[in-house]
Scaffold this motif. Sequence first.
Motif, PDB file in Angstrom:
ATOM      1  N   LEU A  58       1.093  -0.936  -0.313  1.00 49.93           N
ATOM      2  CA  LEU A  58       0.104  -0.253  -0.429  1.00 49.93           C
ATOM      3  C   LEU A  58       0.800   1.405   0.048  1.00 49.93           C
ATOM      4  O   LEU A  58       2.334   1.582   0.557  1.00 49.93           O
ATOM      5  N   THR A  59       0.047   2.370  -0.816  1.00 47.34           N
ATOM      6  CA  THR A  59       0.573   4.115  -0.654  1.00 47.34           C
ATOM      7  C   THR A  59       0.221   4.688  -0.258  1.00 47.34           C
ATOM      8  O   THR A  59      -1.418   4.155  -0.621  1.00 47.34           O
ATOM      9  N   VAL A  60       0.137   5.802   0.841  1.00 49.76           N
ATOM     10  CA  VAL A  60      -0.401   5.777   1.780  1.00 49.76           C
ATOM     11  C   VAL A  60       0.151   7.268   1.856  1.00 49.76           C
ATOM     12  O   VAL A  60       0.768   7.548   2.166  1.00 49.76           O
ATOM     13  N   THR A  61      -0.722   8.005   1.684  1.00 45.57           N
ATOM     14  CA  THR A  61      -0.262   9.771   1.087  1.00 45.57           C
ATOM     15  C   THR A  61      -1.165  10.894   1.958  1.00 45.57           C
ATOM     16  O   THR A  61      -2.740  10.415   2.017  1.00 45.57           O
ATOM     17  N   VAL A  62      -0.468  11.351   2.797  1.00 49.08           N
ATOM     18  CA  VAL A  62      -1.113  12.816   4.116  1.00 49.08           C
ATOM     19  C   VAL A  62      -1.475  13.616   4.020  1.00 49.08           C
ATOM     20  O   VAL A  62      -0.082  14.145   4.077  1.00 49.08           O
ATOM     21  N   ARG A  63      -2.246  14.288   3.359  1.00 49.39           N
ATOM     22  CA  ARG A  63      -1.750  15.630   3.628  1.00 49.39           C
ATOM     23  C   ARG A  63      -2.730  16.382   5.265  1.00 49.39           C
ATOM     24  O   ARG A  63      -3.639  16.125   5.134  1.00 49.39           O
ATOM     25  N   ASP A  64      -2.441  17.728   5.230  1.00 52.62           N
ATOM     26  CA  ASP A  64      -2.736  18.312   6.670  1.00 52.62           C
ATOM     27  C   ASP A  64      -3.255  17.468   8.015  1.00 52.62           C
ATOM     28  O   ASP A  64      -4.041  18.056   8.471  1.00 52.62           O
ATOM     29  N   ALA A  65      -2.305  16.574   7.975  1.00 51.01           N
ATOM     30  CA  ALA A  65      -2.775  16.327   9.455  1.00 51.01           C
ATOM     31  C   ALA A  65      -1.852  16.645  11.017  1.00 51.01           C
ATOM     32  O   ALA A  65      -2.304  16.356  11.243  1.00 51.01           O
ATOM     33  N   ALA A 122      -7.456  17.193   7.510  1.00 52.75           N
ATOM     34  CA  ALA A 122      -6.450  15.792   7.213  1.00 52.75           C
ATOM     35  C   ALA A 122      -7.297  15.140   6.214  1.00 52.75           C
ATOM     36  O   ALA A 122      -8.706  14.693   6.372  1.00 52.75           O
ATOM     37  N   THR A 123      -6.262  14.373   4.534  1.00 52.86           N
ATOM     38  CA  THR A 123      -7.260  13.984   3.919  1.00 52.86           C
ATOM     39  C   THR A 123      -5.920  12.765   4.158  1.00 52.86           C
ATOM     40  O   THR A 123      -4.831  12.658   4.205  1.00 52.86           O
ATOM     41  N   THR A 138      -9.749   7.034  -0.719  1.00 54.46           N
ATOM     42  CA  THR A 138      -9.932   9.211  -0.382  1.00 54.46           C
ATOM     43  C   THR A 138     -10.307   8.266   1.192  1.00 54.46           C
ATOM     44  O   THR A 138     -11.266   7.827   1.445  1.00 54.46           O
ATOM     45  N   TYR A 139      -9.501   9.374   2.204  1.00 51.67           N
ATOM     46  CA  TYR A 139     -10.243  10.128   3.222  1.00 51.67           C
ATOM     47  C   TYR A 139     -10.499  10.841   3.889  1.00 51.67           C
ATOM     48  O   TYR A 139      -9.337  11.688   3.359  1.00 51.67           O
ATOM     49  N   ASP A 140     -11.001  11.382   4.494  1.00 46.37           N
ATOM     50  CA  ASP A 140     -11.205  12.674   4.847  1.00 46.37           C
ATOM     51  C   ASP A 140     -11.521  12.484   6.475  1.00 46.37           C
ATOM     52  O   ASP A 140     -11.964  11.045   7.077  1.00 46.37           O
ATOM     53  N   ARG A 141     -11.899  13.764   7.146  1.00 46.44           N
ATOM     54  CA  ARG A 141     -12.438  13.543   8.452  1.00 46.44           C
ATOM     55  C   ARG A 141     -13.783  15.018   8.504  1.00 46.44           C
ATOM     56  O   ARG A 141     -13.848  15.568   9.387  1.00 46.44           O
TER      57      ARG A 141
END
Length: 169
Positions: A58-65, A122-123, A138-141
């Motif tokens: 898996l490749t996980v890219t996280v932004r604004d966490a 966070a996304t 895709t994930y967000d909160r």
Amino acid sequence: MSPFAEHAMSPARIPGALRSPKRRLAAAGAALVAVVASLAAAPSPAQARPSDPPGDRLTVTVRDAGDGADGTYEVRCRPSGGSHPDPDGACAAVRRQTRWGKEAFAPQPRDAVCTMQYGGPATARITGTWAGRPVDATYDRTNGCAIARWDRLVPLLPETGRTVGAQGA
């Protein structure tokens, strides 16, 4: 022995070439060689498959966490590895969500009733292969359902701060 069996085994029923013990032994040896040769030529079950599927990646890219959690991480499972800060924990989090007939990375249902919470900006995007199937999620909160979906995959996804919701926070 039955009369039929005696008749089938009588020397008159055995072809002339196989009546002598030496010839029978030679014929049995030739048959054995043929069987062994055919087994050697057939691929073993392990070789019959083109190749074993590679482990889950898996490749996980996280932004604004925040808190240094942003970035792109690689995770390999079976065996665990990659650039993720906790590959064992990340693999365990996904395994907990893996159930027969259910996608581990499925989006929340469109008709889900979710609490009005904001879990922060966070996304994340997860791509790769899990259990032999392609992944692109895709994930967000942005609401309670999205926060719960994110939190189920911690530590694959980073743990984020406190959520703010309608209960006053």
